[in-house]
Scaffold this motif. Structure first.
Motif, short mmCIF file in Angstrom:
data_model
loop_
_atom_site.label_atom_id
_atom_site.label_comp_id
_atom_site.label_asym_id
_atom_site.label_seq_id
_atom_site.Cartn_x
_atom_site.Cartn_y
_atom_site.Cartn_z
N LEU A 77 23.05 26.43 -22.40
CA LEU A 77 23.94 26.04 -23.50
C LEU A 77 23.12 25.72 -24.73
O LEU A 77 22.23 24.86 -24.69
N ASP A 78 23.43 26.41 -25.82
CA ASP A 78 22.79 26.15 -27.10
C ASP A 78 23.71 25.24 -27.90
O ASP A 78 24.72 25.69 -28.46
N LEU A 79 23.37 23.97 -27.95
CA LEU A 79 24.24 22.98 -28.60
C LEU A 79 23.85 22.72 -30.05
O LEU A 79 24.42 21.84 -30.69
N LEU A 122 25.16 24.77 -18.04
CA LEU A 122 26.46 24.87 -17.38
C LEU A 122 26.24 25.54 -16.04
O LEU A 122 25.63 26.61 -15.97
N ALA A 123 26.68 24.88 -14.96
CA ALA A 123 26.39 25.38 -13.61
C ALA A 123 27.67 25.47 -12.80
O ALA A 123 28.52 24.57 -12.83
N LEU A 132 32.57 32.15 -21.53
CA LEU A 132 33.00 30.79 -21.21
C LEU A 132 31.97 29.77 -21.70
O LEU A 132 32.34 28.69 -22.20
N ALA A 133 30.69 30.11 -21.58
CA ALA A 133 29.65 29.20 -22.06
C ALA A 133 29.74 29.00 -23.57
O ALA A 133 29.54 27.89 -24.08
N HIS A 134 30.06 30.06 -24.31
CA HIS A 134 30.21 29.94 -25.76
C HIS A 134 31.38 29.02 -26.11
O HIS A 134 31.30 28.25 -27.08
N SER A 144 33.07 23.75 -28.12
CA SER A 144 33.89 22.57 -27.87
C SER A 144 33.05 21.30 -27.95
O SER A 144 33.47 20.29 -28.53
N ILE A 145 31.85 21.34 -27.36
CA ILE A 145 30.97 20.17 -27.41
C ILE A 145 30.55 19.88 -28.85
O ILE A 145 30.56 18.73 -29.30
N ARG A 146 30.17 20.91 -29.59
CA ARG A 146 29.77 20.71 -30.98
C ARG A 146 30.90 20.10 -31.80
O ARG A 146 30.68 19.22 -32.64
#
Length: 243
Positions: free
Chosen positions: A194-196, A205-206, A227-229, A234-236
């Motif tokens: 994950l590139d935050l 993400l696992a 999904l990772a994107h 969402s985190i950002r």
């Protein structure tokens, strides 16, 4: 006054139908329709071609050609069934990932987002464990709730993935550093970097499954990357991190 009714009828015996199909009827139809097998190649595997006796040392090539054609038709039928099954599985996986993305977008807080990632995604994707981790700098990660996000040692993600962004592993034992108490369930996994953002630590993400071959090298990873994107964005958004 009464006529002899004759012997009783055998109710178990059925009279032969007058229009029963005979071998001559089939032969006549084939003579009238010489392209029947061209139009209906699906019946060829059920036919047994004759093997002509052409003398000593002479092979009947027509027999072998028909046998080869039967084998090719059977192989094509198997490939078709496999293609249909794969297409259905891919469509099912795509629908699951799309549903998971919508759940992530529906999160009402960062805590709710973390709960969705670590709990709901496993259910939506029909897996056993989902985990979210970030690499720590001094043992504490800013903006991250330790109860929902696992703090990883610096360099941990690179140690697992190297230069890759996605790693699929089969027939493994899950790592407690990633899955905590759920590590014992994991026999195959999908790991996504994950590139935050430039000012945020590296994330992971696992997804883990108890099936040893649920994930394995060679599988397509486009849906996992998508999904990772969604998770990254969402985190950002909730932590107000620059992209």
């Amino acid at each position: 006054m009464f006529r002899d009714p004759g012997p009783p009828a055998n109710i178990l015996a059925s009279p032969a139908p007058e229009d029963a199909l005979t071998a001559e009827d089939v032969a006549a139809y084939l003579r009238d329709n010489p392209d029947f097998l061209v139009q209906r190649p699906d019946v060829i595997p059920y036919l047994v071609p004759p093997s002509a006796d052409l003398g000593d040392g002479v092979a009947d090539m027509q027999y072998f050609m028909v046998q080869r054609l039967r084998g090719e038709l059977a192989r094509m039928a198997d490939q078709q069934r496999e293609l249909v099954a794969t297409s259905r599985a891919n469509l099912n996986n795509q629908n699951r990932v799309h549903a998971a993305a919508l759940f992530l977008l529906d999160a009402t807080s960062f805590t709710h987002l973390v709960q969705t990632i670590t709990t709901d995604l496993a259910v939506l994707l029909d897996l056993d464990v989902a985990a979210l981790g970030v690499e720590g700098v001094t043992g504490e990660v800013t903006h991250v709730n330790p109860s929902g996000v696992r703090v990883l040692e610096p360099g941990f993600v690179n140690g697992l993935l190297g230069r890759r962004d996605v790693g699929l592993r089969a027939n493994i034992q899950g790592l407690p550093e990633i899955y905590g108490q759920g590590a014992g369930l994991v026999r195959s996994e999908a790991l996504v970097r994950l590139d935050l953002g430039p000012e945020a630590p590296v994330g992971l993400l696992a997804f883990g499954s108890r099936e040893p071959d649920m994930f394995h090298p060679g599988q397509a990873t486009e849906l996992l990357a998508f999904l990772a994107h969604v998770v990254e964005r969402s985190i950002r958004r909730w932590l107000d991190l620059p992209g």
